[in-house]
Design an enzyme around this catalytic site. Structure first.
Site, PDB file in Angstrom:
ATOM      1  N   ILE A  19      78.628  23.579  40.664  1.00 60.34           N
ATOM      2  CA  ILE A  19      78.935  23.073  42.001  1.00 60.34           C
ATOM      3  C   ILE A  19      77.779  23.414  42.939  1.00 60.34           C
ATOM      4  O   ILE A  19      77.495  24.594  43.190  1.00 60.34           O
ATOM      5  CB  ILE A  19      80.233  23.684  42.563  1.00 60.34           C
ATOM      6  CG1 ILE A  19      81.398  23.481  41.590  1.00 60.34           C
ATOM      7  CG2 ILE A  19      80.548  23.102  43.933  1.00 60.34           C
ATOM      8  CD1 ILE A  19      81.846  22.078  41.412  1.00 60.34           C
TER       9      ILE A  19
ATOM     10  N   ASP B 275      94.210  35.244  43.927  1.00 59.58           N
ATOM     11  CA  ASP B 275      93.098  36.140  44.277  1.00 59.58           C
ATOM     12  C   ASP B 275      92.235  35.440  45.327  1.00 59.58           C
ATOM     13  O   ASP B 275      91.016  35.346  45.203  1.00 59.58           O
ATOM     14  CB  ASP B 275      92.279  36.461  43.027  1.00 59.58           C
ATOM     15  CG  ASP B 275      91.343  37.661  43.219  1.00 59.58           C
ATOM     16  OD1 ASP B 275      91.452  38.341  44.272  1.00 59.58           O
ATOM     17  OD2 ASP B 275      90.509  37.914  42.336  1.00 59.58           O
TER      18      ASP B 275
ATOM     19  N   GLU C  81      81.220  22.638  35.058  1.00 60.44           N
ATOM     20  CA  GLU C  81      80.271  21.925  35.897  1.00 60.44           C
ATOM     21  C   GLU C  81      79.700  22.882  36.939  1.00 60.44           C
ATOM     22  O   GLU C  81      80.354  23.840  37.355  1.00 60.44           O
ATOM     23  CB  GLU C  81      80.934  20.745  36.595  1.00 60.44           C
ATOM     24  CG  GLU C  81      82.008  21.135  37.598  1.00 60.44           C
ATOM     25  CD  GLU C  81      82.476  19.958  38.434  1.00 60.44           C
ATOM     26  OE1 GLU C  81      81.630  19.163  38.889  1.00 60.44           O
ATOM     27  OE2 GLU C  81      83.708  19.853  38.654  1.00 60.44           O
TER      28      GLU C  81
END
Length: 284
Positions: A91, A192, A89
């Protein structure tokens, strides 16, 4: 590769537009528009990064279970003519709402409470474009030494960047890690977590992306947030209020930051090598 045609086959939708967008050094990235939806696409070469997106999908799924706020929904991982594609998706970005950093710190603390019987992960994955070993271990110092520090130190030696002195310093530090770091249960970490690996959505809430997950010592995530300037003070205040860190955590940060510094030194060289050398010298 005709991306539009490939995407239409993967999505079973008519693709209106495929727009390249700025990405990191590992993948090509695109914004994909169909008549009904907008998607985010990553592309790289399977022969170079075997199962890269399979591992990213697994990481996102794990984060989605443990992080209260948003993690991108994965549509699918596909292969075509030697390329691998990750479709998610899209964002839409927004501005941080009031209390964003306090909320983010609290939610990361909650995520870190998700634990496991041992350190590691059920599969190896990646950090950046470097393979990351996740062999299970009940002892954090052994896991950190054998799966994180020494493999990259030896790689730096093979590259002709580290001398025997740095190798000996790294081995000495690894022998001391068990005495330096507090004993803690394994925590699910992002792996990370710097400013480039979270987004702010239209509601002003944090969205975690680009994971390099494992069950590790939670100070690894804290160290990573501090590596490139740090997050605002409210973030750390909220985190420590929710899930207190053992005393002296700030003094231990260089030990936790050594791994991401070694990753950057391996990939980019330059000043990161010097920072690794300085860290090793500090603890010897």
């Amino acid at each position: 590769m005709n991306l539009k045609s490939v995407l239409e086959e993967c999505l079973n939708q008519v693709v209106v537009r495929v727009k390249p967008i700025h990405s990191g050094h590992v993948n090509d990235a695109y914004k994909v528009l169909t008549k009904d939806r907008c998607y985010f696409l990553k592309v790289n070469r399977e022969i170079v990064f075997s199962n890269y997106f399979v591992q990213e999908r697994a990481g996102l799924a794990a984060l989605k279970e443990a992080f209260q706020h948003r993690v991108p929904e994965v549509v699918g991982v596909f292969e075509h003519d030697g390329a691998q594609l990750l479709i998610m998706e899209y964002i839409e970005s927004g501005n941080a709402n009031e209390g964003f950093w306090t909320d983010f710190g609290q939610q990361l603390a909650a995520m870190h409470r998700k634990s496991d019987a041992s350190f590691g992960w059920h599969d190896n994955n990646y950090i950046g474009n470097l393979p990351q070993e996740n062999t299970r271990n009940s002892c954090w110092s052994s896991f950190y030494t054998e799966n994180r520090i020494l493999p990259l130190v030896r790689k730096m030696q093979d590259m002709g960047v580290f001398s025997n002195k740095q190798i000996q310093q790294a081995e000495k530090l690894c022998l001391e890690i068990n005495n330096i770091l507090p004993k803690e249960a394994p925590a699910l970490i992002h792996g990370d977590l710097w400013s480039g690996n979270f987004l702010i959505d239209k509601k002003g809430l944090p969205v975690l992306i680009d994971p390099s997950i494992s069950f590790s010592h939670r100070e690894m995530d804290i160290g990573m947030t501090k590596l490139f300037g740090g997050f605002p003070a409210e973030f750390y205040a909220a985190y420590t209020a929710s899930f207190p860190l053992a005393p002296g955590w700030e003094a231990r940060l260089p030990v936790m930051q050594l791994y991401p510094l070694l990753v950057h030194a391996t990939l980019f060289g330059g000043g990161y090598v010097g920072r690794c050398v300085d860290t090793l010298a500090t603890f010897n």
